[in-house]
Each structure stands twice: as C-alpha cells, then as structure tokens.
Write a protein that holds these residues in place. Structure first.
Motif, PDB file in Angstrom:
ATOM      1  N   THR A  75      12.395  19.053 -24.639  1.00  0.00           N
ATOM      2  CA  THR A  75      12.790  17.952 -23.752  1.00  0.00           C
ATOM      3  C   THR A  75      13.193  18.461 -22.379  1.00  0.00           C
ATOM      4  OG1 THR A  75      13.556  16.644 -25.655  1.00  0.00           O
ATOM      5  CG2 THR A  75      14.377  16.022 -23.482  1.00  0.00           C
ATOM      6  N   LEU A  76      14.041  19.487 -22.336  1.00  0.00           N
ATOM      7  CA  LEU A  76      14.533  19.987 -21.053  1.00  0.00           C
ATOM      8  C   LEU A  76      13.416  20.623 -20.224  1.00  0.00           C
ATOM      9  CD1 LEU A  76      17.951  21.531 -22.169  1.00  0.00           C
ATOM     10  CD2 LEU A  76      17.525  19.305 -21.127  1.00  0.00           C
ATOM     11  N   VAL A  77      12.590  21.459 -20.872  1.00  0.00           N
ATOM     12  CA  VAL A  77      11.500  22.104 -20.132  1.00  0.00           C
ATOM     13  C   VAL A  77      10.499  21.060 -19.638  1.00  0.00           C
ATOM     14  CG1 VAL A  77       9.582  23.735 -20.316  1.00  0.00           C
ATOM     15  CG2 VAL A  77      11.767  24.267 -21.396  1.00  0.00           C
ATOM     16  N   SER A  78      10.174  20.103 -20.493  1.00  0.00           N
ATOM     17  CA  SER A  78       9.228  19.057 -20.096  1.00  0.00           C
ATOM     18  C   SER A  78       9.787  18.223 -18.949  1.00  0.00           C
ATOM     19  CB  SER A  78       8.911  18.151 -21.295  1.00  0.00           C
ATOM     20  OG  SER A  78       8.342  18.885 -22.353  1.00  0.00           O
ATOM     21  N   MET A  79      11.107  17.983 -18.961  1.00  0.00           N
ATOM     22  CA  MET A  79      11.698  17.176 -17.901  1.00  0.00           C
ATOM     23  C   MET A  79      11.718  17.926 -16.579  1.00  0.00           C
ATOM     24  SD  MET A  79      12.551  14.106 -18.041  1.00  0.00           S
ATOM     25  CE  MET A  79      12.909  13.006 -16.667  1.00  0.00           C
ATOM     26  N   VAL A  80      11.886  19.241 -16.630  1.00  0.00           N
ATOM     27  CA  VAL A  80      11.801  20.046 -15.407  1.00  0.00           C
ATOM     28  C   VAL A  80      10.391  19.957 -14.818  1.00  0.00           C
ATOM     29  CG1 VAL A  80      11.876  22.389 -14.486  1.00  0.00           C
ATOM     30  CG2 VAL A  80      13.666  21.606 -16.039  1.00  0.00           C
ATOM     31  N   ILE A  81       9.383  20.085 -15.685  1.00  0.00           N
ATOM     32  CA  ILE A  81       7.998  19.959 -15.225  1.00  0.00           C
ATOM     33  C   ILE A  81       7.746  18.556 -14.674  1.00  0.00           C
ATOM     34  CG2 ILE A  81       5.586  19.995 -15.962  1.00  0.00           C
ATOM     35  CD1 ILE A  81       6.378  22.089 -18.061  1.00  0.00           C
ATOM     36  N   ALA A  82       8.260  17.545 -15.358  1.00  0.00           N
ATOM     37  CA  ALA A  82       8.060  16.157 -14.920  1.00  0.00           C
ATOM     38  C   ALA A  82       8.714  15.900 -13.571  1.00  0.00           C
ATOM     39  CB  ALA A  82       8.619  15.196 -15.967  1.00  0.00           C
ATOM     40  N   THR A  83       9.916  16.445 -13.372  1.00  0.00           N
ATOM     41  CA  THR A  83      10.612  16.244 -12.095  1.00  0.00           C
ATOM     42  C   THR A  83       9.858  16.908 -10.949  1.00  0.00           C
ATOM     43  OG1 THR A  83      12.733  16.169 -13.273  1.00  0.00           O
ATOM     44  CG2 THR A  83      12.794  16.546 -10.891  1.00  0.00           C
ATOM     45  N   ALA A  84       9.393  18.141 -11.186  1.00  0.00           N
ATOM     46  CA  ALA A  84       8.642  18.842 -10.142  1.00  0.00           C
ATOM     47  C   ALA A  84       7.323  18.140  -9.842  1.00  0.00           C
ATOM     48  CB  ALA A  84       8.389  20.289 -10.579  1.00  0.00           C
ATOM     49  N   ALA A  85       6.600  17.750 -10.895  1.00  0.00           N
ATOM     50  CA  ALA A  85       5.321  17.056 -10.690  1.00  0.00           C
ATOM     51  C   ALA A  85       5.537  15.697 -10.038  1.00  0.00           C
ATOM     52  CB  ALA A  85       4.593  16.890 -12.024  1.00  0.00           C
ATOM     53  N   CYS A 159       4.993  21.209 -23.870  1.00  0.00           N
ATOM     54  CA  CYS A 159       5.819  21.008 -22.664  1.00  0.00           C
ATOM     55  C   CYS A 159       4.972  20.559 -21.478  1.00  0.00           C
ATOM     56  CB  CYS A 159       6.560  22.299 -22.321  1.00  0.00           C
ATOM     57  SG  CYS A 159       7.827  22.764 -23.528  1.00  0.00           S
ATOM     58  N   ILE A 160       3.805  21.165 -21.302  1.00  0.00           N
ATOM     59  CA  ILE A 160       2.941  20.780 -20.184  1.00  0.00           C
ATOM     60  C   ILE A 160       2.433  19.351 -20.371  1.00  0.00           C
ATOM     61  CG2 ILE A 160       0.729  21.242 -19.061  1.00  0.00           C
ATOM     62  CD1 ILE A 160       1.181  24.189 -19.583  1.00  0.00           C
ATOM     63  N   GLY A 161       2.001  19.023 -21.590  1.00  0.00           N
ATOM     64  CA  GLY A 161       1.489  17.675 -21.840  1.00  0.00           C
ATOM     65  C   GLY A 161       2.535  16.607 -21.616  1.00  0.00           C
ATOM     66  N   LEU A 162       3.727  16.799 -22.181  1.00  0.00           N
ATOM     67  CA  LEU A 162       4.794  15.815 -22.006  1.00  0.00           C
ATOM     68  C   LEU A 162       5.271  15.771 -20.557  1.00  0.00           C
ATOM     69  CD1 LEU A 162       6.924  16.476 -25.224  1.00  0.00           C
ATOM     70  CD2 LEU A 162       5.459  14.511 -24.777  1.00  0.00           C
ATOM     71  N   GLY A 163       5.363  16.944 -19.916  1.00  0.00           N
ATOM     72  CA  GLY A 163       5.861  16.989 -18.540  1.00  0.00           C
ATOM     73  C   GLY A 163       4.931  16.309 -17.555  1.00  0.00           C
ATOM     74  N   LEU A 164       3.632  16.567 -17.666  1.00  0.00           N
ATOM     75  CA  LEU A 164       2.688  15.937 -16.737  1.00  0.00           C
ATOM     76  C   LEU A 164       2.587  14.439 -16.975  1.00  0.00           C
ATOM     77  CD1 LEU A 164      -0.198  18.569 -16.583  1.00  0.00           C
ATOM     78  CD2 LEU A 164       1.623  18.152 -14.926  1.00  0.00           C
ATOM     79  N   ASN A 165       2.679  14.028 -18.228  1.00  0.00           N
ATOM     80  CA  ASN A 165       2.660  12.587 -18.492  1.00  0.00           C
ATOM     81  C   ASN A 165       3.885  11.904 -17.901  1.00  0.00           C
ATOM     82  OD1 ASN A 165       3.713  10.320 -20.610  1.00  0.00           O
ATOM     83  ND2 ASN A 165       1.503  10.206 -20.320  1.00  0.00           N
ATOM     84  N   GLU A 166       5.053  12.465 -18.135  1.00  0.00           N
ATOM     85  CA  GLU A 166       6.275  11.861 -17.606  1.00  0.00           C
ATOM     86  C   GLU A 166       6.330  11.977 -16.093  1.00  0.00           C
ATOM     87  OE1 GLU A 166       9.474   9.563 -17.814  1.00  0.00           O
ATOM     88  OE2 GLU A 166       8.302  10.180 -19.571  1.00  0.00           O
ATOM     89  N   GLY A 167       5.722  13.033 -15.535  1.00  0.00           N
ATOM     90  CA  GLY A 167       5.711  13.193 -14.088  1.00  0.00           C
ATOM     91  C   GLY A 167       5.000  12.068 -13.375  1.00  0.00           C
ATOM     92  N   SER A 168       3.985  11.469 -14.021  1.00  0.00           N
ATOM     93  CA  SER A 168       3.284  10.344 -13.408  1.00  0.00           C
ATOM     94  C   SER A 168       4.199   9.140 -13.255  1.00  0.00           C
ATOM     95  CB  SER A 168       2.051   9.981 -14.243  1.00  0.00           C
ATOM     96  OG  SER A 168       2.428   9.547 -15.540  1.00  0.00           O
ATOM     97  N   TYR A 169       5.156   8.984 -14.168  1.00  0.00           N
ATOM     98  CA  TYR A 169       6.140   7.896 -14.042  1.00  0.00           C
ATOM     99  C   TYR A 169       7.263   8.292 -13.094  1.00  0.00           C
ATOM    100  CZ  TYR A 169       3.814   5.989 -18.174  1.00  0.00           C
ATOM    101  OH  TYR A 169       2.876   5.493 -19.049  1.00  0.00           O
ATOM    102  N   MET A 170       7.679   9.560 -13.167  1.00  0.00           N
ATOM    103  CA  MET A 170       8.748  10.019 -12.291  1.00  0.00           C
ATOM    104  C   MET A 170       8.340   9.959 -10.825  1.00  0.00           C
ATOM    105  SD  MET A 170      11.582  10.835 -13.757  1.00  0.00           S
ATOM    106  CE  MET A 170      12.236  11.815 -12.428  1.00  0.00           C
ATOM    107  N   SER A 171       7.063  10.073 -10.529  1.00  0.00           N
ATOM    108  CA  SER A 171       6.622  10.029  -9.135  1.00  0.00           C
ATOM    109  C   SER A 171       6.977   8.701  -8.487  1.00  0.00           C
ATOM    110  CB  SER A 171       5.109  10.278  -9.059  1.00  0.00           C
ATOM    111  OG  SER A 171       4.400   9.228  -9.694  1.00  0.00           O
ATOM    112  N   GLU A 172       6.818   7.612  -9.227  1.00  0.00           N
ATOM    113  CA  GLU A 172       7.166   6.305  -8.671  1.00  0.00           C
ATOM    114  C   GLU A 172       8.673   6.149  -8.527  1.00  0.00           C
ATOM    115  OE1 GLU A 172       4.672   3.967  -7.601  1.00  0.00           O
ATOM    116  OE2 GLU A 172       3.812   5.961  -7.756  1.00  0.00           O
ATOM    117  N   VAL A 173       9.431   6.741  -9.457  1.00  0.00           N
ATOM    118  CA  VAL A 173      10.895   6.723  -9.336  1.00  0.00           C
ATOM    119  C   VAL A 173      11.325   7.500  -8.102  1.00  0.00           C
ATOM    120  CG1 VAL A 173      13.039   7.457 -10.437  1.00  0.00           C
ATOM    121  CG2 VAL A 173      11.217   6.444 -11.825  1.00  0.00           C
ATOM    122  N   MET A 174      10.742   8.680  -7.911  1.00  0.00           N
ATOM    123  CA  MET A 174      11.072   9.497  -6.741  1.00  0.00           C
ATOM    124  C   MET A 174      10.686   8.782  -5.451  1.00  0.00           C
ATOM    125  SD  MET A 174      12.296  12.539  -7.668  1.00  0.00           S
ATOM    126  CE  MET A 174      12.374  13.661  -9.067  1.00  0.00           C
TER     127      MET A 174
END
Length: 306
Positions: A75-85, A159-174
């Motif tokens: 969860t933590l590693v994926s969220m770091v990837i998601a935040t950066a992406a 981690c990469i799969g979950l992070g990149l998927n969540e990053g697509s949603y985090m981009s709109e939040v950012m």
C-alpha cells in the motif's frame, strides 16, 4: 460602552423563556438502531455457522500477521508511485506543450477506463511479454539489454500496477488542488522572480494540500483494500492470499474471511486516525483565517445595528 452594547444590556433576560425544540423521532431512530445492532450482534455470536473458534484460532496466526505487513508495504509503496505519477500527470495536463498535455490525458484515459484487475494481470505477464528490454538501433545494433525477470518480481509488478492505476485518479486530485490556489498568487510569485519549481514548492503546494489531503487519505484507504486484487499476479504472501490459502485447506471460508475483515478494519482505522491529524495540521491556517473573518463580520453587524 458602545450603543449596540448598551442596547443589549437593557434587555431583561428574565422575560426570555426559551424552549428547546424537541426532536422525538431522533430518539426513536437512535433506539431502533441500538436495538437492531444488539439483536444482530447476539444473533451472530450465537450462530455456530460462523465458526468463531476457528476465527479466534487464526486471528493472530503468524502467517496472517506477516501477510498484513506485506499488505501495508504494498500500500505505501504503491501510494508513493501513485502520488508521483499523479503529480507529473497533473502538471503535464496544465502544460502549454500539447504533446505533454495529450500524453497525460492518454495515460489517465487508459488507466481509469480499464479495470485494475485486468491491469494487474497484464503486469503479472509483463516478463512473458517482454523477457528482455533493451535499446536496439537499426544499423548500429543492440546498445544495451536487461532481463526483466530478476527486476519485475510479483511484488514489484503489484506495486507498479496499483500505483499507476491510482496515479490516474490522483492526477485529477492534484490538478484540482493546484487550481484551487488563486492565479494572483502565482503572478505575484512570478513578479518577484521566483522560479516556477520553487513557486510550486513554496507557494502553491502548501495551500493546495488542504484540498489534496482529504481525497488522498481516502485513496490510501481504498488502496489498502485494493491490494487484495494482487491475487491476479499473484503475490503469495499478501494478506488476502494467505487467508484464501488457509481457507482452501480447512474448507472453512467464513471464519477466515472474518479474520481478513478484522485485519483490514484495524489497518484502515489507523489510517483514518492519521488522516484526521494530517487534515487538522494543514487546515490550521485556514481555521484561523475563518475565525478572524467571522469575528470581523460579527463586529460589523453590531456596528450596523447600533
């Protein structure tokens, strides 16, 4: 003493008989909820089909607790990837370069438009699809090449799969958080000669965090539960996979699912408490400003009445 204060002082409080508004249906609904909850708890506690003895036996099983630790790590590693992406995609979406803008839009479109389980399946098959990655220039030859199997382990793929998927949603939040900061502040920072990168770090992002933190906390909690989908890769040491394997051996899925739910509830509760304090930290300045505006508005209103 001002005129408004003197006028309020002349009011005889003994003549005021305030009667609080009664809400009987609130008490009726609250009592109904308490009764129904108690009945369900009593019924579940006495239901032998839940196999509570198996639940208690495996609640703190070492395999389950290690699986919970792996779940938190993913969860933590994926969220770091998601935040950066997400941050990179948000900045690219607002870029004046149309190539970057449409590349970010394509990334968001693909990863938000396809199921995360399907994406994880593809990441699990990545080493089969690309056993070797390299740079091969026609006429020159292979400059370098890397075998993917030692690098793309199931944990890394998850981690990469979950992070990149969540990053697509985090981009709109950012992007929403960045756009919530007034354009005038950016123009003022530019007029002072502050570089764009420093302006984002020192001016825009500290204010945008008030908008970004609440949905990010929700995304983190959602990510914790989404880790159960890494069974598609599979990551054999993840919490849900551990629970499923033990349940398959015992042929008792219900108590093991209750064990998993208990661990997920415990972990999400800790994250919710952390989210509360982080939100409170970033809302401090806004709360002071709000209270100051309220005091000034009240003072102006008293002056008008006077």
């Amino acid at each position: 003493m001002s005129a408004g204060t003197a006028l309020r002082a002349r009011v005889d409080t003994d003549d005021i008989h305030a009667v609080p508004l009664r809400h009987p249906w609130r008490w009726v609904s609250a009592a109904a909820v308490v009764v129904l909850t108690a009945l369900f708890a009593i019924s579940a506690a006495g239901n032998e089909n839940y196999l509570w003895h198996t639940y208690l036996k495996y609640l703190f099983d070492q395999r389950i607790s290690k699986g919970a630790g792996v779940t938190v790590l993913i969860t933590l590693v994926s969220m770091v990837i998601a935040t950066a992406a997400g941050l990179l995609a948000a900045v690219a979406r607002m870029s004046e370069n149309f190539v970057l803008r449409y590349a970010a839009w394509l990334y968001i479109w693909v990863f938000r438009g396809t199921p995360v389980y399907v994406q994880l399946v593809f990441w699990g098959l990545f080493t089969s699809l690309y056993p070797r990655i390299g740079l091969d220039i026609p006429g020159v030859g292979l400059l370098f090449g890397v075998d993917t199997k030692p690098w793309f382990t199931p944990m890394v793929s998850a981690c990469i799969g979950l992070g990149l998927n969540e990053g697509s949603y985090m981009s709109e939040v950012m992007r929403a958080g960045i756009l919530s900061v007034g354009q005038g502040q950016r123009e003022a920072a530019a007029a002072l000669g502050i570089p764009r990168g420093k302006m984002m770090r020192r001016v825009v992002m500290p204010q945008a965090m008030r908008v970004i933190i609440p949905p990010t906390g929700n995304s983190l909690i959602g990510m914790l539960k989404t880790t159960s989908l890494v069974v598609a890769i599979p990551v054999s040491v993840e919490l849900y996979v551990r629970v499923r394997d033990i349940a398959g051996v015992l042929y008792q899925p219900v108590p093991l699912l209750l064990v998993a739910c208990t661990w997920y509830l415990a972990m999400t509760s800790v994250l919710m408490v952390g989210q509360h304090f982080v939100e409170k930290h970033y809302a401090r300045g806004d709360a002071r400003a709000s209270s100051g505006r309220q005091r000034r508005a009240a003072a102006d209103e008293d002056g008008e009445k006077a």
